[in-house]
Design a protein around this motif. Structure first.
Motif, PDB file in Angstrom:
ATOM      1  N   SER A   9       5.789 -17.650  10.762  1.00 12.01           N
ATOM      2  CA  SER A   9       6.322 -16.556   9.966  1.00 12.01           C
ATOM      3  C   SER A   9       7.442 -15.829  10.696  1.00 12.01           C
ATOM      4  O   SER A   9       8.461 -15.459  10.092  1.00 12.01           O
ATOM      5  CB  SER A   9       5.200 -15.568   9.621  1.00 12.01           C
ATOM      6  N   ILE A  32       0.737 -13.824   8.273  1.00  7.68           N
ATOM      7  CA  ILE A  32       2.167 -14.086   8.095  1.00  7.68           C
ATOM      8  C   ILE A  32       2.899 -12.831   7.619  1.00  7.68           C
ATOM      9  O   ILE A  32       4.088 -12.653   7.923  1.00  7.68           O
ATOM     10  CB  ILE A  32       2.411 -15.267   7.133  1.00  7.68           C
ATOM     11  N   CYS A  53       5.980 -11.379   9.689  1.00  8.23           N
ATOM     12  CA  CYS A  53       7.248 -11.216   8.984  1.00  8.23           C
ATOM     13  C   CYS A  53       7.812  -9.811   9.203  1.00  8.23           C
ATOM     14  O   CYS A  53       9.026  -9.642   9.388  1.00  8.23           O
ATOM     15  CB  CYS A  53       7.058 -11.486   7.493  1.00  8.23           C
ATOM     16  N   TYR A  64       3.153 -12.692  -0.492  1.00 10.34           N
ATOM     17  CA  TYR A  64       2.171 -13.446   0.282  1.00 10.34           C
ATOM     18  C   TYR A  64       0.755 -13.302  -0.260  1.00 10.34           C
ATOM     19  O   TYR A  64       0.022 -14.280  -0.385  1.00 10.34           O
ATOM     20  CB  TYR A  64       2.220 -13.017   1.744  1.00 10.34           C
TER      21      TYR A  64
END
Length: 202
Positions: A36, A69, A73, A160
């Motif tokens: 990520s 993730i 991110c 996500y």
């Protein structure tokens, strides 16, 4: 007579699907976070091509994958914001010129500075598009960091966790087909990458 490795034995040993590389990656916080972080900084390939197949193949871990993730991110987005803020002239602009992205980068920076910071960042971050121009551009123009972080957090969170919920729904049903995880994940990843590649041609 040896048992099929894809079936859990009576001794309680994990099956091949439970101990294979897809299972290990779905459990690996460091591996998922690295993917990520790379996707939100230096790699323009969409992370979904990897994590969606993992979520579908391991639906019970989908929300956990989404959380990891998402956090990574956020770290990558903030990192590139700081790069744009602190290293615009010595690094960002020369790299954009070298990659032939200067016009696209300037257009992005103009959109971000034109009063549409939240929605510009939100839409770029939510859609399957490279995030780097938006994060670097926000830093270069010195955009409000609070608005920037909120836009990234909301858009990527919806993206996500939405994928995770959908993957749980689909994955539980696909599991009944008995497809080995390694083939399922690789097959879905290949389809998603192929679809992404076709989109780049238009």
């Amino acid at each position: 007579m040896s048992q099929n490795p894809s079936i859990r034995s009576d001794t309680g040993k994990p099956s091949a699907d439970q101990s294979g590389w897809t299972a290990r990656l779905s459990r690996s916080k460091a591996g998922l976070a690295a993917l990520s972080l790379a996707e939100s900084t230096v790699l323009p390939i969409p992370l979904e091509a990897i994590v969606v197949p993992l979520m579908v193949g391991h639906p019970r871990r989908a929300l956990r994958i989404a959380l990891i993730i998402w956090l990574a991110c956020m770290v990558g987005a903030i990192l590139f914001y700081l790069v744009g803020l602190l290293l615009a002239d010595p690094v960002v602009h020369p790299v954009m010129r070298q990659l032939g992205l200067e016009d696209s980068f300037n257009d992005m920076a103009q959109n971000l500075s034109g009063g549409g910071l939240f929605w510009s960042v939100f839409l770029v971050s939510f859609l399957p598009a490279p995030l780097q121009l938006a994060t670097l551009g926000a830093g270069v123009i010195g955009a409000n960091p609070v608005v920037f972080i909120i836009a990234i957090a909301l858009s990527r969170g919806l993206r996500y966790f939405g994928m995770a919920i959908l993957a749980q729904f689909v994955g539980e049903r696909i599991a009944h087909l008995g497809i080995p995880k390694r083939y399922l994940v690789l097959g879905l990843a290949a389809l998603l990458l192929a679809g992404w590649g076709v989109l780049q041609l238009f």
